[in-house]
Write an enzyme that holds these catalytic residues in place. Structure first.
Site, short mmCIF file in Angstrom:
data_model
loop_
_atom_site.label_atom_id
_atom_site.label_comp_id
_atom_site.label_asym_id
_atom_site.label_seq_id
_atom_site.Cartn_x
_atom_site.Cartn_y
_atom_site.Cartn_z
N LYS A 121 0.85 -1.20 0.00
CA LYS A 121 0.00 0.00 0.00
C LYS A 121 0.88 1.25 0.00
CE LYS A 121 -4.03 1.82 2.53
NZ LYS A 121 -4.94 1.61 3.68
N SER A 132 -9.97 1.65 2.64
CA SER A 132 -9.07 2.43 1.83
C SER A 132 -8.04 1.60 1.07
CB SER A 132 -8.32 3.43 2.70
OG SER A 132 -7.48 2.76 3.62
N SER A 164 -10.33 -0.77 6.71
CA SER A 164 -9.66 -0.56 5.42
C SER A 164 -8.95 -1.77 4.83
CB SER A 164 -8.66 0.59 5.54
OG SER A 164 -9.31 1.81 5.56
#
Lengths: 128, 477
Positions: free
Chosen positions: B79, B154, B178
């Site tokens: 990420k 997210s 997330s």
């Protein structure tokens, strides 16, 4: 045997939208609303430049969210302690030793501003 | 080579037995990543050169007869708010679009020591704030099962990367859902660890009392392999307690006879979509067939969790994001202004997207004089009640099972301009975050439109081994 829910074959009601509708109704009747002036003030505290359009949009959106969190007023939490962390750690200390993840030069390179004698050049703070 | 059939274990075997080389494997993963990225916008950066270099090193090691570790040469995605030395880490924000970190996050360092082969940095909602990846400054990541729908957020890029076989595992972060929610929306396995189980050093902080880092993979065993390599105490993150790291892989026995599973009635009420409920109920029947005991439990404070979360999280976020001033790092504004204060206003005004501005203002508001007691203090008190609810339930049952998301993936654009609706997408993931509990998403079916549905397995703190075994048992039924 686990009981299957009774709602299974019923048509779905959009409860979340309904809650929002109620929240908005309450908003009209309540004295509580963040007005645009207040948004401008918070933006100043947070050092954010906002456009006029942003101020308008954020006023409505933040009012919606604040109205929603008012839900907590209905909870009796008197006498309950405040939770700020969840694993029970206390006073974590480390040895007083320097730990370097990288050298200073590499950190200075992260700055978008000009460097001089291992320092970052910023705008003047005190006017002569 | 068809990567869709490959797991970490299978790929490791293929590498060791020289069925294919690591360079061949990496080329295939990169090809897949580029194809998927063109269609779905999964990656912020694809690191082809670095990946092929690492692959050549692994091949050399195999050729010379050396043993390789389980994650060595296995393509992965990271990420883009996790620092990777020398590779841009943008947080999907204009504020950091050119930021190249000078050091690795602890998780990255640990994975590098285990032979990490990174093929790219994955897309996310700006600074991990969102439930759909639509708040990324690089545009939304689309759902691999239907590109009109969101991938979740997210960590939408990390979930979609695994779902499209661009890599075999990825890392994401989970503050209020997330990892679990995008895993649910993309049909992959995703683990939110206990608060403090994995070091957060070198990962851009969002909400410090809630942030965690965890893996995505195609099955629970692969999750265990990754967790084994990243869990544990780190003296660079003082919130990681000295709790022993068990052998997660060894513990995957698949035996759940006599295990007590609690199903919170609040997770299966009229706010949860009918198709989602049906999938969960089917899964519960399977658990029962495997010898588990299912009982209904109650977490009455569930309805307050989103309200608590959207006070505590923005408060912490507004403090954490105060460091972005465009001086030590961040954006140099087009108009620099006359003094440092103007510079801050312009850097932050230009650098942050709408959702970040909203959350910073919300946090600033609830922490300001006069409102602190009414909002922040009150939320922290209710947080205690939520923790207490979970403790009571764990006195009676071993794990909690319910849906990960109250509804299946939604369409791109459906909630983007209505922040409150977007926040309510977190309704069933934030409670475990507030209590710092580990929770696993395991795919458990599809809607009639072919979109994935995910089941959430929640355990007591530091019981990742238990929830992984329950997830593994489900996969084996």
């Amino acid at each position: 045997m686990y009981q299957r829910s009774l709602y299974k074959n019923r048509p779905q009601k959009n409860i979340l939208t309904f809650q929002l509708f109620l929240a908005k109704l309450a908003l009209i009747n309540s004295n509580f609303m963040i007005f645009e002036e207040e948004v401008k003030h918070i933006a100043k505290l947070a050092r954010l430049t906002l456009t006029e359009k942003e101020i308008k949009t954020f006023s409505t959106q933040l009012s919606d969210v604040l109205e929603y969190v008012e839900l907590l007023n209905s909870v009796d939490a008197e006498g309950s302690l405040e939770t700020s962390q969840v694993t029970g750690l206390q006073n974590v200390t480390e040895k007083d030793e320097i730990m370097r993840k990288c050298d200073g030069e590499a950190l200075l390179l992260c700055s978008p501003l000009p460097k001089e004698r291992k320092q970052i050049r910023v705008k003047p703070i005190i006017k002569m | 080579m068809n990567l869709s059939e490959f797991t970490i274990k299978r790929t490791h075997k293929g590498l060791r037995e020289k069925e294919f080389s690591c360079v061949e494997l990496t080329r295939e993963a990169l090809k897949q990543a580029r194809l998927a990225n063109d269609k779905l916008n999964i990656f912020v950066t694809i690191t082809s050169e670095e990946a092929l270099e690492q692959a050549a090193k692994v091949d050399k090691k195999i050729q010379s007869g050396e043993e390789i570790g389980i994650l060595e040469g296995i393509p992965c995605g990271i990420k883009d708010l996790i620092n990777t030395k020398g590779v841009k880490s943008t947080c999907a924000s204009k504020m950091l679009e050119n930021f190249v970190p000078p050091y690795d996050a602890t998780v990255v360092k640990k994975l590098r020591n285990a032979g990490m082969l990174m093929i790219g940095k994955t897309n996310l909602d700006e600074f991990a704030c969102g439930a759909s990846t639509e708040y990324s400054c690089f545009g939304p990541t689309k759902n691999p099962h239907n590109s009109e729908y969101v991938a979740g957020g997210s960590s939408g890029g990390s979930a979609a990367a695994v779902a499209t076989n661009s890599c075999l595992y990825s890392l994401g972060t989970d503050t209020g859902g997330s990892i679990r929610q995008p895993a649910s929306f993309c049909g992959v396995v995703g683990l939110k660890v206990t608060y403090g189980r994995v070091s957060r050093s070198g990962v851009t902080a969002m909400a410090s009392s809630l942030d965690t880092i965890g893996p995505f993979a195609k099955n629970v065993r692969d999750i265990a392999f990754v967790l084994q390599n990243i869990a544990g105490r780190d003296n660079l993150d003082s919130t990681t307690p000295d709790v022993q790291v068990p052998d997660y892989v060894e513990n995957l026995t698949g035996d759940i006879k006599g295990l007590k599973i609690g199903v919170p009635k609040e997770y299966m009420d009229e706010n949860t979509d009918a198709e989602v409920k049906e999938s969960i109920e089917n899964a519960l029947e399977k658990f029962e067939d495997a010898g588990a005991i299912i009982e209904q439990v109650s977490l009455p404070t569930t309805k307050y969790a989103v309200a608590v979360y959207y006070i505590v999280m923005p408060a912490e976020l507004s403090a954490n994001l105060a460091r972005f001033d465009g001086i030590r790092f961040g954006r140099k504004p087009c108009e620099e202004g006359e003094n440092p204060e103007d510079y801050y206003y312009n850097s932050r005004g230009e650098g942050f997207g709408d959702e970040i501005k909203r959350r910073i203002m919300m946090g600033t508001y609830v922490l300001s004089a006069g409102y602190y007691d009414a909002y922040y203090k009150k939320a922290q008190k209710v947080r205690t009640l939520i923790v207490r609810d979970f403790n009571k339930v764990f006195d009676k049952v071993d794990v909690i099972v319910g849906p990960t998301s109250p509804f299946p993936p939604f369409k791109i654009g459906e909630k983007k301009d209505d922040p409150l609706q977007m926040y309510l997408a977190d309704a069933l993931t934030v409670p475990a975050s507030i209590a710092g509990l580990p929770a696993l998403n395991v795919p458990c079916g599809k809607t009639k439109n072919g979109l994935p549905i995910g089941m959430q397995i929640i355990g007591p703190q530091f019981k990742e081994d238990l929830i992984l075994n329950v997830g593994h048992a489900y996969e084996s039924i």
